[in-house]
Design a protein around this motif. Sequence first.
Motif, PDB file in Angstrom:
ATOM      1  N   GLY A  43       0.835  -1.212   0.000  1.00  0.00           N
ATOM      2  CA  GLY A  43       0.000   0.000   0.000  1.00  0.00           C
ATOM      3  C   GLY A  43       0.858   1.245   0.000  1.00  0.00           C
ATOM      4  O   GLY A  43       0.679   2.154  -0.817  1.00  0.00           O
ATOM      5  N   ALA A  44       1.857   1.263   0.904  1.00  0.00           N
ATOM      6  CA  ALA A  44       2.738   2.433   1.000  1.00  0.00           C
ATOM      7  C   ALA A  44       3.482   2.642  -0.309  1.00  0.00           C
ATOM      8  O   ALA A  44       3.605   3.770  -0.802  1.00  0.00           O
ATOM      9  N   LEU A  45       3.964   1.548  -0.877  1.00  0.00           N
ATOM     10  CA  LEU A  45       4.728   1.640  -2.121  1.00  0.00           C
ATOM     11  C   LEU A  45       3.866   2.211  -3.236  1.00  0.00           C
ATOM     12  O   LEU A  45       4.248   3.138  -3.951  1.00  0.00           O
ATOM     13  N   LEU A  46       2.646   1.664  -3.350  1.00  0.00           N
ATOM     14  CA  LEU A  46       1.763   2.096  -4.431  1.00  0.00           C
ATOM     15  C   LEU A  46       1.406   3.570  -4.309  1.00  0.00           C
ATOM     16  O   LEU A  46       1.454   4.324  -5.292  1.00  0.00           O
ATOM     17  N   VAL A  47       1.068   3.983  -3.084  1.00  0.00           N
ATOM     18  CA  VAL A  47       0.689   5.389  -2.890  1.00  0.00           C
ATOM     19  C   VAL A  47       1.875   6.300  -3.232  1.00  0.00           C
ATOM     20  O   VAL A  47       1.722   7.310  -3.924  1.00  0.00           O
ATOM     21  N   THR A  48       3.068   5.928  -2.779  1.00  0.00           N
ATOM     22  CA  THR A  48       4.243   6.768  -3.038  1.00  0.00           C
ATOM     23  C   THR A  48       4.513   6.866  -4.537  1.00  0.00           C
ATOM     24  O   THR A  48       4.683   7.968  -5.087  1.00  0.00           O
ATOM     25  N   VAL A  49       4.535   5.709  -5.197  1.00  0.00           N
ATOM     26  CA  VAL A  49       4.841   5.723  -6.627  1.00  0.00           C
ATOM     27  C   VAL A  49       3.799   6.542  -7.382  1.00  0.00           C
ATOM     28  O   VAL A  49       4.132   7.369  -8.245  1.00  0.00           O
ATOM     29  N   THR A  50       2.531   6.353  -7.037  1.00  0.00           N
ATOM     30  CA  THR A  50       1.473   7.100  -7.710  1.00  0.00           C
ATOM     31  C   THR A  50       1.657   8.605  -7.509  1.00  0.00           C
ATOM     32  O   THR A  50       1.593   9.391  -8.461  1.00  0.00           O
ATOM     33  N   ALA A  51       1.909   8.984  -6.255  1.00  0.00           N
ATOM     34  CA  ALA A  51       2.026  10.419  -5.969  1.00  0.00           C
ATOM     35  C   ALA A  51       3.219  11.017  -6.707  1.00  0.00           C
ATOM     36  O   ALA A  51       3.107  12.081  -7.331  1.00  0.00           O
ATOM     37  N   VAL A  52       4.356  10.333  -6.670  1.00  0.00           N
ATOM     38  CA  VAL A  52       5.552  10.872  -7.316  1.00  0.00           C
ATOM     39  C   VAL A  52       5.333  10.977  -8.827  1.00  0.00           C
ATOM     40  O   VAL A  52       5.554  12.031  -9.435  1.00  0.00           O
ATOM     41  N   LEU A  53       4.830   9.877  -9.393  1.00  0.00           N
ATOM     42  CA  LEU A  53       4.637   9.892 -10.842  1.00  0.00           C
ATOM     43  C   LEU A  53       3.667  10.988 -11.257  1.00  0.00           C
ATOM     44  O   LEU A  53       3.932  11.753 -12.185  1.00  0.00           O
ATOM     45  N   SER A  54       2.541  11.078 -10.542  1.00  0.00           N
ATOM     46  CA  SER A  54       1.566  12.074 -10.996  1.00  0.00           C
ATOM     47  C   SER A  54       2.079  13.490 -10.774  1.00  0.00           C
ATOM     48  O   SER A  54       1.845  14.371 -11.595  1.00  0.00           O
ATOM     49  N   CYS A  55       2.821  13.718  -9.681  1.00  0.00           N
ATOM     50  CA  CYS A  55       3.373  15.062  -9.465  1.00  0.00           C
ATOM     51  C   CYS A  55       4.324  15.436 -10.602  1.00  0.00           C
ATOM     52  O   CYS A  55       4.264  16.532 -11.147  1.00  0.00           O
ATOM     53  N   VAL A  56       5.209  14.511 -10.942  1.00  0.00           N
ATOM     54  CA  VAL A  56       6.186  14.803 -11.989  1.00  0.00           C
ATOM     55  C   VAL A  56       5.477  15.035 -13.321  1.00  0.00           C
ATOM     56  O   VAL A  56       5.769  15.996 -14.047  1.00  0.00           O
TER      57      VAL A  56
END
Lengths: 326, 446, 287
Positions: A43-56
């Motif tokens: 869960g933590a991994l998915l949320v982090t990756v999603t947030a980073v990718l979408s921010c970038v």
Amino acid sequence: MNKLVVSPSPHIHSGLTTAQCMYGVLIALLPAFFVSLYYFGLGALLVTVTAVLSCVVFEYLIQKYLLKGQPTIANGSAILTGVLLAFNLPSNLPLWIVVIGSLFAIGVGKMAFGGLGNNIFNPALAGRIFLLISFPQQMTTWPRPQAFNMALDGETGATTLNILKRGNIDEIINIDVMEMLIGNAGGSFGEVSAIALLAGFAYLLLKRIITWHIPVSIIATVFLFSFFVTLHEGIEYALIFAELQIFSGGLLLGAIFMATDYVTSPMTRGGMILYGVLIGIITVVIRLWGAYPEGMSFAIFIMNGVTPLINNYMRPKRYGEVAKNG
Amino acid sequence: MKTFRIGGVHPSDNKLTAHCPITQAPLPSQAVVLLSQHIGAPAQCIVEKGDQVKVGTLLARANGFVSANIHSPVSGTISKIDNVADASGYNKAAIYINVEGDVWEESIIRNDELIRECQLDSQAIINKIDEMGIVGIGGATFPTKVKLMPPRDMTAEVLIINAVECEPYLTNDHALMLAKPDEILVGISILMKAIHVERAYIGIEVNKPDAIELLQQKVQSYTGIEVVPLQCRYPQGGEKQLIDAILRRQVASGALPISTGAVVQNVATAHAVYEAVQKNKPLIERIVTVTGEQLSQPGNYLSRIGTPISQLIETAGGLPEHTGKIVLGGPMMGRATANIDTPTSKGTSGLLILPEEQSHRHEPSPCIRCAKCVSACPMGLEPYLLSRAVAVDNLEIAEEHHIYDCIECGCCSYSCPAHRPLLDYIRLGKGKVMNIIRNRSTEKKQ
Amino acid sequence: MNIIITSIITLAAIGLIAAVILYFIAQHFKVEEDPRIEIVEGLLPGANCGGCGKAGCRNFAESCVKADTLDGMLCPVGGNETMKKIASILGKEAVEAAPRVATIRCNGSCQNRPRTNSYEGASSCAITHNLYIGESGCAYGCLGCGDCVSVCHLGAISIDSTTKLPVVDTDKCGGCGACARTCPRGIIEVRPLGIKGRRVYVGCMNKEKGGIARKSCNVACIGCGKCAKECPFDAITISNNLAYIDSNLCKMCRKCVDVCPTGAIQALNFPPKKKSETTTTDTSTQQ
């Protein structure tokens, strides 16, 4: 021979770049990230990756197509915003909400003000507060930490802050502080492990990316203020209560990583301390008497708004201001 | 360990030539002597084309109070009095001398014998310093005699000798201290006598332990002189910062440094004073550190003033292939030049040859308000704010925030992670604001 | 239902009271002013360039209204047309003035004036000028950092990417002279636009002796004086090794252009000569 270069002095540079500052903060966040992977897993991994990718991606698209300028995603500020936003979210948050939060953080929190360096509010914080107000249900349901957690929707439970808010003395005294230091506690997944966050703090100080003024003044203020407020219940209890205030919720994450955001914090040492003290006071006030269990985000957010005012009144001490001060 | 209290940075030393002894540079075939080698009015030329001169012959006379005499650094014939492009490329008046032999004026004592006793009184010393054209050769080239004659309402209490050499790369003062400690100390005693003070401090940064040790040993036979080791920090060699570091006193904005009771002189100036007063030798040569990672023979060269820098570079092994930048002075405050024919002057402390890869500036990115410039500024200013104000031409804001206090040390640009050209704008704005203030005060008088 | 009506009435009452209070306050603090100033200001381009010599358009409008005649009053940006409109409103006579444009008196393109070093630093002519001579060997020529571009409110100046020299768009230029005041080297002169934009001027400001000037730039004025001798109208003067063409005396015969040995004299917007173009300069890019 090439043409000689002529430029005004100085001709050397410290070598520190904006990107290095940003990546330095990211490195400092790594311990907390590993702890969250351990306790909140996929869960933590998915949320982090999603947030980073979408921010970038949002930053790139906005800079390229809306502002029609050179995209500057390489400097790492969008990645940092993504990670900080993710760390402030529960690990079981639906990913589409994470994307919305990222859009708000980058689009409204940062780009609407003119991009890096011009934003008044910390973009990650703006995103988090936006989500907290828009999706209060999802944003305040935290899964219980569980070692090597692979499940995406585990059991949920009350956080330390909920317990503190309820104010039941027996319940409070029974909280295991050790578990909180390690990170075995409920909450947004980046904020749970005090030790990991403090390790990051040490790294930031060592690399001189931030100074001690803001984090220390926030933590000291929260400790002292909550200690004196509960002193009527006895010193021992007040000490535990104050200690729990520091290690619970997003206080450490906020004090070390969010409040110290360069762009939105004051420029002078004195200003930084004033800023930290006021954040501490507002946090405790919201935590103890406000409607929300957590006040850190709001406190930083409010003080972000006050920063220009602080900058205007807290000037650095000039050389020779007090002449002959032997 | 003592150091100044506000701001500062610590660039890496890069003192490549720290243990190179002083080497005599060959005489140039033609010396070009600028008429303006000091702060203040250019000197007035008193020779003509075709005149024969010796080493030490007066070429130009000080033109006003803040000005200095200029003597011939070589012997030969004046070939012309014309313009020469200085380091900036702009034309400046200069005297061209074709070098013939090396004949010195008879009045100059040319042996190495140390003369400790000085019979002259204060005024005679100052006159001698004035006559010999001594200026502050740390780089500012302020005429020395002016500093020795404080305004009537101020008195000097203490002499501070600036042997800090905080600029990276430069080692000319270091080499001088190792080679001529006694001469320096006699020079200091003479300066103390000139301004009637009983105490003198020699400030040296701890990256020169051999110089500290040597001088500490030598000062025991002199009264009132003390060596003060200082923590390494740039810009400790700034007059105001040095006074703060040693005396814990600060010069008020706009006031003269003497208002704190301190007179600051560079260590090389003290040596020049010794030579002028005891040996009758005018300021005609100086030590120039020629340095750079790629030079084959970097070193501390004793060279005549007016030598073209191209010749000094030749002496140090020739210009390396991938040279990107030539800096007159140190890397923090020195001046980059594209004109390698420019002659050295009294203030040329060093020649730094930077390779191509260290010569370029990074592309500036937006200010992230990290406040590194604010904490680096040794004057306690807000460089990010000043530079922005100047860039948008809002000089009122710049003045309100004391842009005129800037000492142009470069700490702000050095530490900016966004590589913003902070000092470029501040320097421009400082000039404009100083002009405005000057105009205002003349208007008031009228 | 009741609640709605009460709220509407309350709100309306508050609004009414506030409006009345505002009206009286506005009346009380009203600044008496000639209403024509407002109208004249509306006619002005609003560039606040200062080209008229006044502190902005408002100030110019005030002066127009106060002045007895409009003699010597010209909004360089709006030109004669604007002045005519202003005159008709104020019931005064407009005085015709020839339109003027900024003229770049340097033709030191990268080709004509080789760059001998490269400047890295804040992109500002003022900073470069204070620092050193510039990227070429000419201490008088254009520095190419574009201070004139940024100071122009009308967007009339741009830096040509191949020549690295400023180019003035004569259609947009109002001749206010803001660029001329900003240029640290003073190479911009506001000259009469001329019929069909035809202008003859010396495209050089180098005051060095001939040899030195020529060494730094192919098209430098070397102060030889041939043009001054050739000129039938005595429009050309030489001082400090530099020729200057007085636009009031020049009749645009272009004899000077033909005799100039370096091609420093520029003739703009003339039809091509029948035989061959004598000037070697890239005049086309100057426009």
